[in-house]
Design a protein around this motif. Structure first.
Motif, mmCIF file in Angstrom:
data_model
loop_
_atom_site.group_PDB
_atom_site.id
_atom_site.type_symbol
_atom_site.label_atom_id
_atom_site.label_comp_id
_atom_site.label_asym_id
_atom_site.label_seq_id
_atom_site.Cartn_x
_atom_site.Cartn_y
_atom_site.Cartn_z
ATOM 1 N N GLN A 25 11.346 96.647 53.032
ATOM 2 C CA GLN A 25 10.140 97.313 53.529
ATOM 3 C C GLN A 25 8.905 96.523 53.143
ATOM 4 O OE1 GLN A 25 10.083 99.864 55.463
ATOM 5 N NE2 GLN A 25 12.244 100.358 55.338
ATOM 6 N N ASP A 26 8.882 96.091 51.906
ATOM 7 C CA ASP A 26 7.709 95.369 51.427
ATOM 8 C C ASP A 26 7.943 93.871 51.341
ATOM 9 O OD1 ASP A 26 5.996 97.536 51.202
ATOM 10 O OD2 ASP A 26 6.842 98.116 49.278
ATOM 11 N N PRO A 28 9.955 91.551 53.645
ATOM 12 C CA PRO A 28 10.797 91.488 54.848
ATOM 13 C C PRO A 28 11.922 90.451 54.777
ATOM 14 C CG PRO A 28 8.496 91.630 55.460
ATOM 15 C CD PRO A 28 8.523 91.463 53.970
ATOM 16 N N PHE A 67 16.087 95.542 62.080
ATOM 17 C CA PHE A 67 14.952 95.195 61.225
ATOM 18 C C PHE A 67 13.742 96.061 61.557
ATOM 19 C CE2 PHE A 67 11.093 92.693 60.448
ATOM 20 C CZ PHE A 67 11.205 92.544 59.090
ATOM 21 N N ARG A 70 14.146 99.552 60.180
ATOM 22 C CA ARG A 70 14.690 99.617 58.818
ATOM 23 C C ARG A 70 14.081 100.749 58.016
ATOM 24 N NH1 ARG A 70 10.678 95.960 59.051
ATOM 25 N NH2 ARG A 70 9.444 95.404 57.224
ATOM 26 N N GLY A 71 12.846 101.155 58.423
ATOM 27 C CA GLY A 71 12.210 102.257 57.714
ATOM 28 C C GLY A 71 12.952 103.563 57.881
ATOM 29 N N HIS A 72 13.785 103.642 58.906
ATOM 30 C CA HIS A 72 14.513 104.880 59.162
ATOM 31 C C HIS A 72 15.928 104.839 58.599
ATOM 32 C CE1 HIS A 72 11.457 106.871 61.390
ATOM 33 N NE2 HIS A 72 11.319 105.867 62.221
ATOM 34 N N TYR A 73 16.260 103.764 57.898
ATOM 35 C CA TYR A 73 17.618 103.676 57.365
ATOM 36 C C TYR A 73 17.835 104.762 56.316
ATOM 37 C CZ TYR A 73 21.931 101.930 55.501
ATOM 38 O OH TYR A 73 23.235 101.837 55.107
ATOM 39 N N VAL A 75 18.979 105.682 53.158
ATOM 40 C CA VAL A 75 19.346 104.901 51.980
ATOM 41 C C VAL A 75 20.400 105.577 51.113
ATOM 42 C CG1 VAL A 75 17.160 103.667 51.884
ATOM 43 C CG2 VAL A 75 17.432 105.790 50.597
ATOM 44 N N PHE B 39 5.907 92.446 62.570
ATOM 45 C CA PHE B 39 6.908 93.351 62.040
ATOM 46 C C PHE B 39 6.987 93.306 60.525
ATOM 47 C CE2 PHE B 39 8.769 92.262 66.256
ATOM 48 C CZ PHE B 39 8.295 93.413 66.846
ATOM 49 N N SER B 40 6.233 92.433 59.915
ATOM 50 C CA SER B 40 6.388 92.345 58.463
ATOM 51 C C SER B 40 5.088 92.695 57.766
ATOM 52 C CB SER B 40 6.843 90.932 58.088
ATOM 53 O OG SER B 40 5.976 89.970 58.657
ATOM 54 N N ARG B 43 3.246 95.795 58.861
ATOM 55 C CA ARG B 43 3.771 97.076 58.407
ATOM 56 C C ARG B 43 3.508 97.285 56.939
ATOM 57 N NH1 ARG B 43 9.082 98.447 61.831
ATOM 58 N NH2 ARG B 43 7.871 98.755 63.686
ATOM 59 N N ALA B 44 3.750 96.257 56.163
ATOM 60 C CA ALA B 44 3.517 96.422 54.739
ATOM 61 C C ALA B 44 2.044 96.708 54.495
ATOM 62 C CB ALA B 44 3.945 95.166 53.995
ATOM 63 N N PRO B 48 3.157 101.698 52.088
ATOM 64 C CA PRO B 48 4.358 101.339 51.335
ATOM 65 C C PRO B 48 5.592 101.397 52.218
ATOM 66 C CG PRO B 48 3.407 103.415 50.527
ATOM 67 C CD PRO B 48 2.486 102.876 51.565
ATOM 68 N N ARG B 49 5.597 102.301 53.160
ATOM 69 C CA ARG B 49 6.603 102.269 54.206
ATOM 70 C C ARG B 49 5.851 101.993 55.488
ATOM 71 N NH1 ARG B 49 8.772 101.543 50.558
ATOM 72 N NH2 ARG B 49 10.419 102.632 49.452
ATOM 73 N N ARG B 51 4.052 100.980 58.844
ATOM 74 C CA ARG B 51 4.591 101.027 60.185
ATOM 75 C C ARG B 51 3.860 100.024 61.048
ATOM 76 N NH1 ARG B 51 8.489 101.669 59.535
ATOM 77 N NH2 ARG B 51 9.026 102.590 61.490
ATOM 78 N N ASP B 171 11.251 105.281 66.573
ATOM 79 C CA ASP B 171 10.483 104.650 65.524
ATOM 80 C C ASP B 171 9.018 104.734 65.930
ATOM 81 O OD1 ASP B 171 10.548 103.383 63.103
ATOM 82 O OD2 ASP B 171 10.451 101.412 63.978
ATOM 83 N N ASP B 172 8.171 104.131 65.165
ATOM 84 C CA ASP B 172 6.767 104.123 65.568
ATOM 85 C C ASP B 172 6.467 102.902 66.404
ATOM 86 O OD1 ASP B 172 7.233 102.357 63.488
ATOM 87 O OD2 ASP B 172 5.088 102.111 63.285
ATOM 88 N N HIS B 202 6.531 112.332 62.109
ATOM 89 C CA HIS B 202 6.950 111.054 62.694
ATOM 90 C C HIS B 202 6.685 109.898 61.762
ATOM 91 C CE1 HIS B 202 7.907 108.380 66.032
ATOM 92 N NE2 HIS B 202 6.954 107.604 65.572
ATOM 93 N N ASN B 205 8.506 108.355 56.480
ATOM 94 C CA ASN B 205 9.475 107.335 56.792
ATOM 95 C C ASN B 205 10.394 107.100 55.608
ATOM 96 O OD1 ASN B 205 10.644 105.499 58.343
ATOM 97 N ND2 ASN B 205 9.287 103.852 57.700
ATOM 98 N N LEU B 206 10.848 108.164 55.039
ATOM 99 C CA LEU B 206 11.627 108.046 53.828
ATOM 100 C C LEU B 206 12.964 108.657 54.069
ATOM 101 C CD1 LEU B 206 8.564 109.075 51.971
ATOM 102 C CD2 LEU B 206 9.721 106.943 51.602
ATOM 103 N N PRO B 207 13.926 108.295 53.366
ATOM 104 C CA PRO B 207 15.136 107.750 53.983
ATOM 105 C C PRO B 207 15.393 108.329 55.362
ATOM 106 C CG PRO B 207 15.585 108.563 51.786
ATOM 107 C CD PRO B 207 14.135 108.817 52.080
ATOM 108 N N VAL B 208 15.229 109.605 55.515
ATOM 109 C CA VAL B 208 15.345 110.175 56.845
ATOM 110 C C VAL B 208 14.129 111.054 57.059
ATOM 111 C CG1 VAL B 208 17.835 110.139 57.084
ATOM 112 C CG2 VAL B 208 16.742 111.996 55.858
#
Lengths: 204, 336
Positions: A25-26, A28, A67, A70-73, A75, B39-40, B43-44, B48-49, B51, B171-172, B202, B205-208
């Motif tokens: 997540q942080d 990649p 990828f 991945r935020g929806h995985y 865990v 995508f990297s 989002r970061a 922290p999660r 999008r 997803d977003d 929506h 974004n934590l685990p589910v």
């Protein structure tokens, strides 16, 4: 404490998929480890279903889609394989007609164009056994959902629970789809398994 | 005859690819995935999660008209009460409420852009400077069709590569069209907007996605700041009244402040709307002074961050995602 020179690699090897995905997540680039761990088997599975020429693209697209989401995985699931195969199932589904065409051709002519695509021997035609030609008839006739369940179990070695997770369907539905698919494959092979009709007909 | 056994023998000779066969696929995945700015870092930088932060600022037509407004932004000395080491010792700060109210007034008076056709493409050129990557940053050009059904980038071989992997609606990572729909549905009353984004499932974004949230869940204020930051990045499809409401909602979130002369990745100085995400990182949305156009995001590490016992980011590390150009074009590969 890990002190040897291979520490980073070893630590990564021991880290579960869920932890790698969480860290990605942080950071990649960490997702590369998920690719390295699962891409070879997934590539083989896609090759087996669609042939050599589509495998690279489907694998790359699978990991790109994974990828991105991945935020929806979840865990709580340490093994990412079901998740990845579920994403791949959707991408494979886009080539459904080509896949079915290959089964039909195998049934009709005995030539398996998919096997040909990855076989290096150019001198020998890749011809299917009689049993495999019969199976091809059944595979061509299955619904896409039933075929996904059957081949995830037979070729990807997923468990019922993993298939359910991969395809986002209840385990009961996995069972009923598999049951339906195997009635076809058994019938195509000419042998009827008497236990097949004793199983509960749970349609999910 | 065991049908499963026979089935397992079918194409059982399909080969496992060796590393050489997979290397091109891996390189493509890495360049379009983890190493691609959108995508990297984007989002970061969003949280922290974090999008997707796909942002397409429109031409800065109002720059001249509102240059005067920028000069009126009040400047205060900052006593440093936010905790942690400030990112720059000589930081200058503006009044949060007055600045964001001006931003709301300017944004609310923007004209609405015409809606693109579904088969037109949204172009974006952005720069991603990773906190621990090459100093020069990585510039990424990309096209996404308005309906989201295609995306395109130039490969390393110089060829345009059009991908059919659509943004994931679960997803977003929405298409521009879907973002437009989403933004249209948001309330334009600041209090209602804040309530909505603070509880926006929506974006949890934590685990589910569960209503209750889970361990590590961000608090409502952090979520509101993150979600509003992401929405602000959707400039191409932003209704002016909503943008005004976003600035007014940001002003109501505890901990949101405005720093002056915050640099984006390309060296432009802007207004940094920031909030600390815990003790470790501070996240900025950078706006152009005067027009309050979205320039990009910036994340600063207030202290070092360890991941699995290794220092991943040193204190003072900076990660920026900067929007350099954008627009609507008719074909992938065209530039506005």
């Amino acid at each position: 404490m890990i002190a040897d020179a291979r520490s980073a690699e070893t630590a990564e090897d021991l880290t579960g998929d869920a932890e790698l995905i969480r860290r990605s997540q942080d950071a990649p680039d960490v997702f590369a480890a998920v690719f390295d761990r699962h891409a070879p088997e997934l590539h083989r599975y896609v090759t087996r279903r669609l042939g050599d020429s589509l495998a690279d693209d489907v694998v790359a697209d699978t990991f790109l889609a994974a990828f991105r989401r991945r935020g929806h995985y979840d865990v709580t699931r340490p093994d990412a394989r079901p998740w990845l195969y579920g994403i791949a199932a959707n991408l494979i589904g886009r080539h459904r007609r080509a896949e079915v065409r290959s089964y039909r051709a195998m049934a009709r002519t005995g030539v398996d164009v998919v096997a040909e695509s990855y076989t290096e021997r150019v001198d020998a035609e890749v011809s299917a056994s009689a049993a495999h030609r019969d199976l091809a008839v059944a595979l061509a006739g299955l619904s896409a959902g039933d075929r996904d369940v059957l081949l995830l179990i037979a070729w990807a070695d997923l468990t019922y629970d993993e298939v359910a997770h991969a395809l986002g369907i209840p385990v009961g539905t996995v069972r009923s789809r598999l049951h339906r698919a195997r009635k076809r494959t058994r019938a195509a092979l000419g042998g009827v398994d008497p236990t097949a009709f004793d199983e509960e007909q749970d349609r999910g | 005859m065991d049908d499963l056994k026979t089935l397992r023998e079918l194409r059982a000779d399909a080969p496992l690819p060796d590393a050489g066969r997979l290397s091109a696929t891996r390189a493509r995945f890495m360049s379009e995935g983890p190493e691609a700015g959108r995508f990297s870092a984007a989002r970061a930088a969003a949280g922290p999660r974090g999008r997707g932060l796909r942002a397409f600022p429109r031409p800065l037509l109002l720059a001249a008209a509102f240059a005067a407004v920028a000069a009126l932004v009040a400047v205060f000395a900052h006593p440093g009460q936010t905790g942690g080491a400030p990112p720059s010792a000589a930081g200058r700060y503006a009044g949060t409420a007055v600045t964001l109210e001006r931003a709301a007034l300017v944004a609310g008076s923007r004209s609405t852009s015409p809606t693109p056709r579904p088969d037109q493409w949204q172009y974006s050129r952005s720069m991603d400077k990773q906190a621990n990557g090459p100093d020069a940053g990585r510039v990424q050009e990309e096209w996404i069709r308005y309906d989201g059904k295609r995306a395109a980038v130039f490969g390393d071989d110089g060829r345009l590569r059009i991908s059919k992997v659509p943004p994931d609606p679960g997803d977003d990572d929405l298409s521009p069209q879907r973002y437009a729909e989403r933004l249209r549905k948001l309330p334009t009353d600041p209090a209602k907007l804040l309530a909505r984004v603070s509880a926006d499932l929506h974006w949890i974004n934590l685990p589910v996605e569960t209503a209750g949230g889970t361990a590590g869940a961000e608090d409502a204020d952090a979520r509101a700041f993150r979600v509003l930051s992401v929405y602000l990045g959707q400039q191409a499809v932003m209704p002016p009244k909503l943008e005004a409401a976003i600035y007014r909602a940001l002003a109501r979130i505890p901990g949101v402040r405005i720093e002056l002369d915050v640099q984006d990745g390309s060296g432009r100085k802007g207004l940094g709307v920031f909030r600390d995400t815990g003790p470790v990182t501070r996240r900025y949305v950078i706006l152009e002074p005067g027009t309050f156009r979205y320039l990009g995001t910036r994340m600063v590490w207030l202290r070092g961050e360890e991941i699995n016992g290794e220092i991943a980011f040193r204190a003072g590390s900076v990660w920026t995602v900067t929007e350099l150009a954008s627009g609507i074009v008719d074909r992938a590969g065209d530039r506005p």
